[in-house]
Design a protein around this motif. Structure first.
Motif, PDB file in Angstrom:
ATOM      1  N   LEU A  88       0.827  -1.198   0.000  1.00  0.00           N
ATOM      2  CA  LEU A  88       0.000   0.000   0.000  1.00  0.00           C
ATOM      3  C   LEU A  88       0.871   1.261   0.000  1.00  0.00           C
ATOM      4  O   LEU A  88       0.667   2.193   0.767  1.00  0.00           O
ATOM      5  CB  LEU A  88      -0.963  -0.001   1.188  1.00  0.00           C
ATOM      6  CG  LEU A  88      -1.946  -1.154   1.245  1.00  0.00           C
ATOM      7  CD1 LEU A  88      -2.722  -1.159   2.545  1.00  0.00           C
ATOM      8  CD2 LEU A  88      -2.899  -1.119   0.059  1.00  0.00           C
ATOM      9  N   ALA A  89       1.852   1.270  -0.881  1.00  0.00           N
ATOM     10  CA  ALA A  89       2.827   2.362  -0.950  1.00  0.00           C
ATOM     11  C   ALA A  89       2.167   3.710  -1.199  1.00  0.00           C
ATOM     12  O   ALA A  89       2.639   4.734  -0.700  1.00  0.00           O
ATOM     13  CB  ALA A  89       3.863   2.071  -2.028  1.00  0.00           C
ATOM     14  N   MET A  90       1.075   3.737  -1.932  1.00  0.00           N
ATOM     15  CA  MET A  90       0.404   5.008  -2.196  1.00  0.00           C
ATOM     16  C   MET A  90      -0.004   5.694  -0.903  1.00  0.00           C
ATOM     17  O   MET A  90       0.177   6.891  -0.741  1.00  0.00           O
ATOM     18  CB  MET A  90      -0.821   4.769  -3.090  1.00  0.00           C
ATOM     19  CG  MET A  90      -1.533   6.050  -3.518  1.00  0.00           C
ATOM     20  SD  MET A  90      -2.738   6.704  -2.338  1.00  0.00           S
ATOM     21  CE  MET A  90      -4.104   5.627  -2.622  1.00  0.00           C
ATOM     22  N   LEU A  91      -0.525   4.919   0.044  1.00  0.00           N
ATOM     23  CA  LEU A  91      -0.935   5.518   1.320  1.00  0.00           C
ATOM     24  C   LEU A  91       0.264   6.052   2.081  1.00  0.00           C
ATOM     25  O   LEU A  91       0.184   7.105   2.716  1.00  0.00           O
ATOM     26  CB  LEU A  91      -1.697   4.489   2.159  1.00  0.00           C
ATOM     27  CG  LEU A  91      -3.029   4.022   1.585  1.00  0.00           C
ATOM     28  CD1 LEU A  91      -3.654   2.967   2.483  1.00  0.00           C
ATOM     29  CD2 LEU A  91      -3.969   5.185   1.365  1.00  0.00           C
ATOM     30  N   GLY A  92       1.382   5.340   2.025  1.00  0.00           N
ATOM     31  CA  GLY A  92       2.592   5.802   2.699  1.00  0.00           C
ATOM     32  C   GLY A  92       3.150   7.078   2.102  1.00  0.00           C
ATOM     33  O   GLY A  92       3.887   7.801   2.766  1.00  0.00           O
ATOM     34  N   GLY A  93       2.793   7.383   0.860  1.00  0.00           N
ATOM     35  CA  GLY A  93       3.270   8.594   0.203  1.00  0.00           C
ATOM     36  C   GLY A  93       2.434   9.829   0.479  1.00  0.00           C
ATOM     37  O   GLY A  93       2.761  10.925   0.017  1.00  0.00           O
ATOM     38  N   LEU A  94       1.348   9.673   1.232  1.00  0.00           N
ATOM     39  CA  LEU A  94       0.530  10.832   1.579  1.00  0.00           C
ATOM     40  C   LEU A  94       1.232  11.668   2.651  1.00  0.00           C
ATOM     41  O   LEU A  94       1.950  11.128   3.493  1.00  0.00           O
ATOM     42  CB  LEU A  94      -0.844  10.382   2.082  1.00  0.00           C
ATOM     43  CG  LEU A  94      -1.701   9.604   1.086  1.00  0.00           C
ATOM     44  CD1 LEU A  94      -2.995   9.151   1.751  1.00  0.00           C
ATOM     45  CD2 LEU A  94      -1.992  10.442  -0.146  1.00  0.00           C
ATOM     46  N   GLU A  95       1.009  12.967   2.611  1.00  0.00           N
ATOM     47  CA  GLU A  95       1.601  13.858   3.611  1.00  0.00           C
ATOM     48  C   GLU A  95       1.050  13.521   4.994  1.00  0.00           C
ATOM     49  O   GLU A  95      -0.148  13.293   5.158  1.00  0.00           O
ATOM     50  CB  GLU A  95       1.285  15.319   3.285  1.00  0.00           C
ATOM     51  CG  GLU A  95       1.977  15.839   2.062  1.00  0.00           C
ATOM     52  CD  GLU A  95       3.476  15.976   2.257  1.00  0.00           C
ATOM     53  OE1 GLU A  95       3.922  16.315   3.362  1.00  0.00           O
ATOM     54  OE2 GLU A  95       4.202  15.741   1.271  1.00  0.00           O
ATOM     55  N   LYS A  96       1.914  13.487   5.959  1.00  0.00           N
ATOM     56  CA  LYS A  96       1.503  13.238   7.337  1.00  0.00           C
ATOM     57  C   LYS A  96       0.893  14.520   7.911  1.00  0.00           C
ATOM     58  O   LYS A  96       1.202  15.606   7.466  1.00  0.00           O
ATOM     59  CB  LYS A  96       2.688  12.817   8.205  1.00  0.00           C
ATOM     60  CG  LYS A  96       3.577  11.718   7.619  1.00  0.00           C
ATOM     61  CD  LYS A  96       2.822  10.518   7.164  1.00  0.00           C
ATOM     62  CE  LYS A  96       3.741   9.485   6.565  1.00  0.00           C
ATOM     63  NZ  LYS A  96       3.337   9.013   5.283  1.00  0.00           N
ATOM     64  N   GLY A  97       0.026  14.350   8.901  1.00  0.00           N
ATOM     65  CA  GLY A  97      -0.546  15.519   9.550  1.00  0.00           C
ATOM     66  C   GLY A  97      -2.048  15.420   9.697  1.00  0.00           C
ATOM     67  O   GLY A  97      -2.644  14.354   9.570  1.00  0.00           O
ATOM     68  N   SER A  98      -2.672  16.554   9.933  1.00  0.00           N
ATOM     69  CA  SER A  98      -4.109  16.625  10.135  1.00  0.00           C
ATOM     70  C   SER A  98      -4.809  16.736   8.786  1.00  0.00           C
ATOM     71  O   SER A  98      -4.453  17.564   7.949  1.00  0.00           O
ATOM     72  CB  SER A  98      -4.444  17.845  11.003  1.00  0.00           C
ATOM     73  OG  SER A  98      -5.837  17.929  11.212  1.00  0.00           O
ATOM     74  N   TRP A  99      -5.809  15.895   8.593  1.00  0.00           N
ATOM     75  CA  TRP A  99      -6.599  15.884   7.368  1.00  0.00           C
ATOM     76  C   TRP A  99      -8.054  16.135   7.730  1.00  0.00           C
ATOM     77  O   TRP A  99      -8.527  15.716   8.794  1.00  0.00           O
ATOM     78  CB  TRP A  99      -6.489  14.547   6.672  1.00  0.00           C
ATOM     79  CG  TRP A  99      -5.177  14.295   6.002  1.00  0.00           C
ATOM     80  CD1 TRP A  99      -3.946  14.202   6.591  1.00  0.00           C
ATOM     81  CD2 TRP A  99      -4.957  14.091   4.616  1.00  0.00           C
ATOM     82  NE1 TRP A  99      -2.984  13.942   5.656  1.00  0.00           N
ATOM     83  CE2 TRP A  99      -3.574  13.862   4.432  1.00  0.00           C
ATOM     84  CE3 TRP A  99      -5.793  14.057   3.503  1.00  0.00           C
ATOM     85  CZ2 TRP A  99      -3.023  13.631   3.187  1.00  0.00           C
ATOM     86  CZ3 TRP A  99      -5.247  13.811   2.261  1.00  0.00           C
ATOM     87  CH2 TRP A  99      -3.866  13.602   2.102  1.00  0.00           C
ATOM     88  N   LEU A 100      -8.775  16.790   6.856  1.00  0.00           N
ATOM     89  CA  LEU A 100     -10.199  17.024   7.038  1.00  0.00           C
ATOM     90  C   LEU A 100     -10.945  16.187   6.009  1.00  0.00           C
ATOM     91  O   LEU A 100     -10.752  16.351   4.805  1.00  0.00           O
ATOM     92  CB  LEU A 100     -10.525  18.508   6.854  1.00  0.00           C
ATOM     93  CG  LEU A 100     -11.987  18.875   7.088  1.00  0.00           C
ATOM     94  CD1 LEU A 100     -12.357  18.655   8.559  1.00  0.00           C
ATOM     95  CD2 LEU A 100     -12.215  20.328   6.693  1.00  0.00           C
TER      96      LEU A 100
END
Length: 128
Positions: free
Chosen positions: A25-37
């Protein structure tokens, strides 16, 4: 003799199966970390999610740990994961990446004996 060794190798393989390698699931690991709405389309509800791995988007209705997951699709721009939470239902979630700070999410399943559908957009808003 060679045939006997071949039969022994097949028997050994059956007795000791190789552990299946789950896709990363590499795509998910490439998302920016932090707060999401997360804004759901059906009711306009907003929910804040602190993203550390990206996998937080998989089980939006079933927050409990210990659910079994099966990766259906693992592409660079889209993943689909089906999961089962024994005694609490199941779900199937598809996450499509628009950018490292924007994803489209569709999740549906059964939670607490009742069906659910979540469709929405999640956007990074800052740090957790």
């Amino acid at each position: 003799m060679v045939r006997l060794l071949g039969v022994a190798a097949v028997a050994a393989a059956a007795a000791f199966p190789v552990a299946a390698q789950a896709p990363g699931l590499a795509m998910l690991g490439g998302l920016e970390k932090g707060s999401w709405l997360l804004r759901t389309r059906s009711d306009g509800e907003n929910r804040r999610i602190c993203v550390r791995t990206g996998r937080e988007f998989i089980q939006l209705r079933h927050r409990n740990p210990g659910c079994e997951r099966f990766v259906v699709q693992d592409d660079p721009r889209e993943v689909t994961v089906q999961y089962t939470c024994r005694g609490n239902g199941y779900g199937r979630t598809t996450i499509r990446r628009e950018s490292s700070e924007l994803v489209q999410i569709r999740s549906q399943g059964i939670h607490g004996g009742r069906p659910f559908v979540i469709e929405g957009e999640a956007r990074r808003t800052g740090g957790c």
